[in-house]
Design an enzyme around this catalytic site. Structure first.
Site, PDB file in Angstrom:
ATOM      1  N   ARG A  78      90.698  26.185  59.011  1.00 45.73           N
ATOM      2  CA  ARG A  78      91.108  24.822  58.695  1.00 45.73           C
ATOM      3  C   ARG A  78      91.526  24.039  59.938  1.00 45.73           C
ATOM      4  NH1 ARG A  78      92.556  25.654  52.832  1.00 45.73           N
ATOM      5  NH2 ARG A  78      93.068  23.599  52.057  1.00 45.73           N
TER       6      ARG A  78
ATOM      7  N   ARG B  96      98.014  16.316  51.665  1.00 51.06           N
ATOM      8  CA  ARG B  96      96.979  17.326  51.955  1.00 51.06           C
ATOM      9  C   ARG B  96      95.703  16.670  52.465  1.00 51.06           C
ATOM     10  NH1 ARG B  96      97.158  19.858  46.285  1.00 51.06           N
ATOM     11  NH2 ARG B  96      95.251  20.958  46.845  1.00 51.06           N
TER      12      ARG B  96
ATOM     13  N   LYS C 235      85.687  23.925  46.473  1.00 53.04           N
ATOM     14  CA  LYS C 235      85.461  25.116  47.298  1.00 53.04           C
ATOM     15  C   LYS C 235      85.642  26.400  46.484  1.00 53.04           C
ATOM     16  CE  LYS C 235      88.730  24.266  50.395  1.00 53.04           C
ATOM     17  NZ  LYS C 235      89.265  22.950  49.965  1.00 53.04           N
TER      18      LYS C 235
ATOM     19  N   ARG D  40      99.074  24.064  39.752  1.00 48.27           N
ATOM     20  CA  ARG D  40      99.629  24.480  41.037  1.00 48.27           C
ATOM     21  C   ARG D  40     100.761  23.537  41.428  1.00 48.27           C
ATOM     22  NH1 ARG D  40      94.597  25.027  45.031  1.00 48.27           N
ATOM     23  NH2 ARG D  40      96.107  23.991  46.376  1.00 48.27           N
TER      24      ARG D  40
HETATM   25  P1  ADP Z   1      93.137  23.125  48.592  1.00 50.23           P
HETATM   26  O1  ADP Z   1      91.884  23.274  49.384  1.00 50.23           O
HETATM   27  O2  ADP Z   1      92.919  22.612  47.214  1.00 50.23           O
HETATM   28  O3  ADP Z   1      94.218  22.354  49.312  1.00 50.23           O
HETATM   29  P2  ADP Z   1      93.965  25.940  49.052  1.00 50.23           P
HETATM   30  O4  ADP Z   1      94.324  26.883  47.969  1.00 50.23           O
HETATM   31  O5  ADP Z   1      92.771  26.259  49.877  1.00 50.23           O
HETATM   32  O6  ADP Z   1      93.803  24.531  48.333  1.00 50.23           O
HETATM   33  O7  ADP Z   1      95.206  25.760  50.054  1.00 50.23           O
HETATM   34  C1  ADP Z   1      96.487  25.442  49.582  1.00 50.23           C
HETATM   35  C2  ADP Z   1      97.443  25.296  50.748  1.00 50.23           C
HETATM   36  O8  ADP Z   1      97.562  26.549  51.440  1.00 50.23           O
HETATM   37  C3  ADP Z   1      97.019  24.299  51.825  1.00 50.23           C
HETATM   38  O9  ADP Z   1      97.426  22.976  51.503  1.00 50.23           O
HETATM   39  C4  ADP Z   1      97.753  24.848  53.055  1.00 50.23           C
HETATM   40  O10 ADP Z   1      99.110  24.468  53.039  1.00 50.23           O
HETATM   41  C5  ADP Z   1      97.691  26.350  52.835  1.00 50.23           C
HETATM   42  N1  ADP Z   1      96.500  26.928  53.520  1.00 50.23           N
HETATM   43  C6  ADP Z   1      95.390  27.437  52.906  1.00 50.23           C
HETATM   44  N2  ADP Z   1      94.486  27.851  53.822  1.00 50.23           N
HETATM   45  C7  ADP Z   1      95.038  27.606  55.042  1.00 50.23           C
HETATM   46  C8  ADP Z   1      94.602  27.777  56.393  1.00 50.23           C
HETATM   47  N3  ADP Z   1      93.384  28.291  56.687  1.00 50.23           N
HETATM   48  N4  ADP Z   1      95.438  27.393  57.393  1.00 50.23           N
HETATM   49  C9  ADP Z   1      96.654  26.885  57.132  1.00 50.23           C
HETATM   50  N5  ADP Z   1      97.117  26.663  55.882  1.00 50.23           N
HETATM   51  C10 ADP Z   1      96.329  27.015  54.842  1.00 50.23           C
END
Ligand code: ADP
Ligand code: ZN
Length: 220
Positions: free
Chosen positions: A88, A171, A13, A160
């Protein structure tokens, strides 16, 4: 234009959002990046978010929705944004619809990325990110020229905290339970574009980004 990047962790993404953001000249809004910035700055939001992120759980909807709502009100978002990692949950998607309605906007396209699960784990474990410019590398698929150093800006690369085998499994579970219903949600609205990002079928992020751009140009 409002573009949503949907997909399990590690499907690409962020990589694709970055390319689309340059091409479409609208900012990339990554909720994950915003949370990580707050964690490194030790803000109240950061402290709250960290407790969920480190367990592979979602940050609560009310907190996340408010954050995105504020971000969408900034001047640079006037012509749209690439939402990378938001919504999400179905509740977040419904809240987004309401927010956009107030300014007569709507979601124009939802990009749904899929990758075989074994590849996801491999990719996430080998992911490294520039501590300064946030460029994403992969030690196997897309290594930096010099070990541990960003090609772009020379800063140190880091992994990370949540990119380990245990957290990625949690996740993925969170994704399948809470986020994957959004595929249907946006499909019903008729604006879903699905693509597979997979080394095994020779389709990596940049190729998929080009396909998406071609698709958006044809849609115009
Ligand atoms: P990835 O898609 O690789 O898991 P992200 O950087 O998009 O990585 O997200 C990392 C973490 O941040 C997620 O596992 C979640 O805990 C939190 N997070 C990100 N976006 C959201 C969202 N829209 N709602 C709730 N938690 C979120
Ligand atoms: Zn860098």
């Amino acid at each position: 234009m409002i573009v949503i990047m949907l997909g399990a962790p590690g499907t690409g993404k962020g990589t694709i959002a970055e390319i689309l953001s340059k091409k479409l000249e609208i900012p990339q809004v990554s909720t994950g990046d915003i949370f990580r910035k707050n964690i490194s700055e030790k803000t109240e939001l950061g402290k709250l978010a960290e407790s969920y992120i480190s367990n592979g759980k979602l940050v609560p909807d009310d907190v996340t929705v408010k954050l995105v709502e504020d971000r969408l009100e900034k001047d640079d978002a006037i012509n749209g944004v690439i939402l990378d990692g938001f919504p999400r949950t179905v509740a977040q998607a419904e809240a987004l619809d309401e927010i956009l309605k107030k300014t007569n906007k709507k979601v124009d396209v939802t990009i749904n990325l899929t990758t075989p699960e074994e590849e996801i784990i491999e990719r996430v474990v080998n992911r490294r990110i520039c501590s300064k410019c946030k460029k994403i590398y992969n030690l196997v698929l897309n290594p930096p020229k010099e070990n541990g150093i960003c090609d772009n800006c020379g800063a140190k690369l880091e992994a990370r905290a949540d990119d380990n085998e245990e957290t990625i499994k949690s996740r993925l579970k969170t994704y399948f339970e809470q986020t994957s219903p959004l595929v249907d949600y946006y499909n019903k609205k008729g604006n879903l574009y699905s693509a597979t990002v997979s080394q095994s079928i020779n389709k990596m992020g940049p190729d998929v980004a080009n396909d998406i751009i071609t698709y958006l140009e044809e849609e115009k």
